[in-house]
Motif scaffolding. Structure first.
Motif, PDB file in Angstrom:
ATOM      1  N   ALA A  17       0.821  -1.215   0.000  1.00 54.03           N
ATOM      2  CA  ALA A  17       0.000   0.000   0.000  1.00 54.03           C
ATOM      3  C   ALA A  17       0.853   1.261   0.000  1.00 54.03           C
ATOM      4  O   ALA A  17       0.525   2.249  -0.665  1.00 54.03           O
ATOM      5  N   ASP A  18       1.976   1.232   0.735  1.00 54.65           N
ATOM      6  CA  ASP A  18       2.820   2.421   0.851  1.00 54.65           C
ATOM      7  C   ASP A  18       4.207   1.999   1.294  1.00 54.65           C
ATOM      8  O   ASP A  18       4.459   1.782   2.483  1.00 54.65           O
ATOM      9  N   PRO A  19       5.149   1.863   0.346  1.00 58.19           N
ATOM     10  CA  PRO A  19       6.490   1.384   0.716  1.00 58.19           C
ATOM     11  C   PRO A  19       7.371   2.437   1.369  1.00 58.19           C
ATOM     12  O   PRO A  19       8.400   2.102   1.965  1.00 58.19           O
ATOM     13  N   TYR A  20       6.995   3.706   1.306  1.00 62.61           N
ATOM     14  CA  TYR A  20       7.924   4.763   1.687  1.00 62.61           C
ATOM     15  C   TYR A  20       8.250   4.810   3.177  1.00 62.61           C
ATOM     16  O   TYR A  20       9.385   5.155   3.534  1.00 62.61           O
ATOM     17  N   PRO A  21       7.331   4.484   4.091  1.00 63.08           N
ATOM     18  CA  PRO A  21       7.755   4.413   5.501  1.00 63.08           C
ATOM     19  C   PRO A  21       8.864   3.390   5.739  1.00 63.08           C
ATOM     20  O   PRO A  21       9.760   3.619   6.551  1.00 63.08           O
ATOM     21  N   ALA A  22       8.809   2.256   5.019  1.00 60.72           N
ATOM     22  CA  ALA A  22       9.877   1.256   5.156  1.00 60.72           C
ATOM     23  C   ALA A  22      11.197   1.815   4.649  1.00 60.72           C
ATOM     24  O   ALA A  22      12.262   1.580   5.249  1.00 60.72           O
ATOM     25  N   TYR A  23      11.169   2.571   3.565  1.00 60.66           N
ATOM     26  CA  TYR A  23      12.399   3.177   3.058  1.00 60.66           C
ATOM     27  C   TYR A  23      12.949   4.190   4.063  1.00 60.66           C
ATOM     28  O   TYR A  23      14.170   4.302   4.247  1.00 60.66           O
ATOM     29  N   ALA A  24      12.033   4.932   4.710  1.00 63.28           N
ATOM     30  CA  ALA A  24      12.480   5.916   5.706  1.00 63.28           C
ATOM     31  C   ALA A  24      13.178   5.228   6.871  1.00 63.28           C
ATOM     32  O   ALA A  24      14.201   5.717   7.373  1.00 63.28           O
ATOM     33  N   ARG A  25      12.646   4.077   7.292  1.00 64.58           N
ATOM     34  CA  ARG A  25      13.295   3.332   8.379  1.00 64.58           C
ATOM     35  C   ARG A  25      14.667   2.846   7.952  1.00 64.58           C
ATOM     36  O   ARG A  25      15.625   2.860   8.735  1.00 64.58           O
ATOM     37  N   MET A  26      14.783   2.394   6.695  1.00 60.10           N
ATOM     38  CA  MET A  26      16.077   1.947   6.198  1.00 60.10           C
ATOM     39  C   MET A  26      17.095   3.087   6.219  1.00 60.10           C
ATOM     40  O   MET A  26      18.240   2.905   6.628  1.00 60.10           O
ATOM     41  N   ARG A  27      16.667   4.262   5.791  1.00 60.44           N
ATOM     42  CA  ARG A  27      17.592   5.405   5.810  1.00 60.44           C
ATOM     43  C   ARG A  27      17.990   5.761   7.238  1.00 60.44           C
ATOM     44  O   ARG A  27      19.155   6.055   7.514  1.00 60.44           O
ATOM     45  N   ALA A  28      17.013   5.723   8.148  1.00 59.99           N
ATOM     46  CA  ALA A  28      17.298   6.074   9.544  1.00 59.99           C
ATOM     47  C   ALA A  28      18.261   5.087  10.184  1.00 59.99           C
ATOM     48  O   ALA A  28      19.030   5.445  11.080  1.00 59.99           O
ATOM     49  N   ASP A  29      18.256   3.836   9.705  1.00 58.26           N
ATOM     50  CA  ASP A  29      19.147   2.807  10.248  1.00 58.26           C
ATOM     51  C   ASP A  29      20.512   2.800   9.575  1.00 58.26           C
ATOM     52  O   ASP A  29      21.306   1.883   9.796  1.00 58.26           O
ATOM     53  N   GLY A  30      20.779   3.765   8.757  1.00 61.83           N
ATOM     54  CA  GLY A  30      22.097   3.857   8.133  1.00 61.83           C
ATOM     55  C   GLY A  30      22.087   3.694   6.632  1.00 61.83           C
ATOM     56  O   GLY A  30      23.104   3.939   5.973  1.00 61.83           O
ATOM     57  N   GLY A  31      20.970   3.225   6.071  1.00 59.91           N
ATOM     58  CA  GLY A  31      20.836   3.183   4.623  1.00 59.91           C
ATOM     59  C   GLY A  31      21.424   1.977   3.935  1.00 59.91           C
ATOM     60  O   GLY A  31      21.314   1.848   2.713  1.00 59.91           O
ATOM     61  N   LEU A  32      22.057   1.062   4.666  1.00 56.84           N
ATOM     62  CA  LEU A  32      22.624  -0.128   4.042  1.00 56.84           C
ATOM     63  C   LEU A  32      22.225  -1.348   4.850  1.00 56.84           C
ATOM     64  O   LEU A  32      22.536  -1.442   6.039  1.00 56.84           O
ATOM     65  N   HIS A  33      21.530  -2.277   4.234  1.00 57.65           N
ATOM     66  CA  HIS A  33      21.037  -3.472   4.915  1.00 57.65           C
ATOM     67  C   HIS A  33      21.429  -4.709   4.111  1.00 57.65           C
ATOM     68  O   HIS A  33      21.308  -4.734   2.893  1.00 57.65           O
ATOM     69  N   ARG A  34      21.856  -5.727   4.837  1.00 60.82           N
ATOM     70  CA  ARG A  34      22.152  -7.006   4.186  1.00 60.82           C
ATOM     71  C   ARG A  34      20.973  -7.942   4.395  1.00 60.82           C
ATOM     72  O   ARG A  34      20.520  -8.151   5.515  1.00 60.82           O
ATOM     73  N   SER A  35      20.474  -8.495   3.303  1.00 60.58           N
ATOM     74  CA  SER A  35      19.381  -9.449   3.363  1.00 60.58           C
ATOM     75  C   SER A  35      19.948 -10.860   3.321  1.00 60.58           C
ATOM     76  O   SER A  35      20.584 -11.257   2.333  1.00 60.58           O
ATOM     77  N   ARG A  36      19.735 -11.604   4.406  1.00 62.56           N
ATOM     78  CA  ARG A  36      20.197 -12.994   4.400  1.00 62.56           C
ATOM     79  C   ARG A  36      19.372 -13.838   3.436  1.00 62.56           C
ATOM     80  O   ARG A  36      19.882 -14.774   2.815  1.00 62.56           O
ATOM     81  N   ARG A  37      18.086 -13.511   3.336  1.00 63.21           N
ATOM     82  CA  ARG A  37      17.238 -14.326   2.470  1.00 63.21           C
ATOM     83  C   ARG A  37      17.728 -14.305   1.029  1.00 63.21           C
ATOM     84  O   ARG A  37      17.778 -15.319   0.358  1.00 63.21           O
TER      85      ARG A  37
END
Length: 330
Positions: A17-37
């Motif tokens: 419905a709205d992906p942008y809050p998830a993107y905001a959380r990613m940026r707030a956490d440093g902007g780089l995430h490793r996906s194990r999946r």
């Protein structure tokens, strides 16, 4: 440092419905995430994304990725495999860059500029028919067929080849029955376009395909390759047909959804047609149809305090191979 958590749930109703809050959380956490999946990295934020795009140790890994990942997840996939799609990046960096320049020039020719009047008429006629009918599905009955017609004209597709071209260009909007069916669609459109390209090479025509056919690339090592050039023109034509189709349809859809959600803005636009061009530009920024682009590492790269390892040789069959870094849009 990269955050070692699953950054996005691509099947979540909230994300859909709205992906942008998830993107905001990613940026707030440093902007780089490793996906194990997926054994991949998700990068967000201007500085991180700029670092990826500006670093020539990252190579293009395909067209917009999140939609394709999401589609496979919704189909029940546990490890994503790339759909049948004309691959990017074959033939080396120099060839790819030259190919982009040639394609850009081909899209700037008088032939392409001359397509717009007929497209505008088709838009008006389709809209008038929808009003007369009393209802219309804006995506299925308006955006998709009009875009197919525009791209068929761009590729100079004849009436006999139009069903084959339509099956390919519109294949991104519904799941294929099986992989064999998807391969047949690509095989049929490649055959149709290959015959057209050969005709353009034998008898030059001043259109989009003719421009590509008339500008053979110099391949690595300085050798000209007839079969390689044919593959380049085919791959370019197929990529433009599929990716441009989805980009146009989805951009139109998201803009119309935004206007319907903000009726006062829609009313203003209807009252002042001169604002349309600005509204389109703002719509592309406001809610992009391209939610992520893919890159893969050609060497070990230090990014945000983490090391993204070089991807093993060859083109992997899973988006989530080491080194691929889908880059979130916001």
């Amino acid at each position: 440092m990269a955050v070692d958590t699953e950054p996005l749930d691509l099947t979540s109703r909230d994300w859909l419905a709205d992906p942008y809050p998830a993107y905001a959380r990613m940026r707030a956490d440093g902007g780089l995430h490793r996906s194990r999946r997926w054994d991949a990295w998700f990068a967000s934020g201007h500085d991180t994304c700029h670092a990826v795009f500006a670093d020539d140790r990252f190579d293009a890994a395909g067209q917009p990725m999140l939609r394709m990942l999401q589609a496979e997840l919704l189909r029940g996939a546990e490890s994503w495999r790339a759909p049948v799609f004309p691959s990017e990046g074959r033939g080396g960096d120099g060839l790819r860059a030259a190919g982009r320049r040639t394609t850009g020039r081909a899209l700037g020719t008088p032939f392409v500029a001359g397509l717009w009047p007929a497209f505008e008429r088709a838009c008006r006629e389709t809209a008038a028919a929808a009003v007369a009918a009393g209802s219309v599905d804006l995506v299925r009955d308006y955006a998709i067929p009009l875009t197919t017609g525009l791209l068929a004209d761009l590729m100079a597709v004849g009436e006999a080849e139009l069903p084959v071209f339509r099956a390919f260009a519109e294949s991104g909007y519904q799941p294929q029955a099986d992989d064999a069916a998807a391969r047949r669609v690509v095989r049929d459109v490649r055959q149709a376009l290959a015959e057209q390209v050969v005709d353009r090479i034998k008898c030059p025509v001043d259109d989009f395909v003719g421009h590509l056919a008339a500008n053979p690339r110099t391949f690595p090592g300085g050798q000209e390759s007839g079969s390689g050039h044919l593959e380049y023109v085919l791959g370019t034509g197929l990529m433009v047909s599929l990716v441009t189709h989805q980009g146009l349809v989805l951009s139109f859809s998201t803009l119309m959804r935004a206007l319907l959600d903000h009726p006062e803005q829609y009313a203003l636009l209807r009252a002042e047609p001169g604002l349309v061009a600005g509204a389109v530009e703002e719509g592309l920024r406001f809610d992009s149809s391209t939610q992520a682009l893919g890159r893969r590492a050609k060497a070990d790269v230090e990014l945000g305090g983490s090391t993204i390892p070089r991807e093993p040789g060859g083109v992997p069959d899973r988006v989530g191979q080491p080194g691929r870094a889908p880059v979130a849009r916001r």
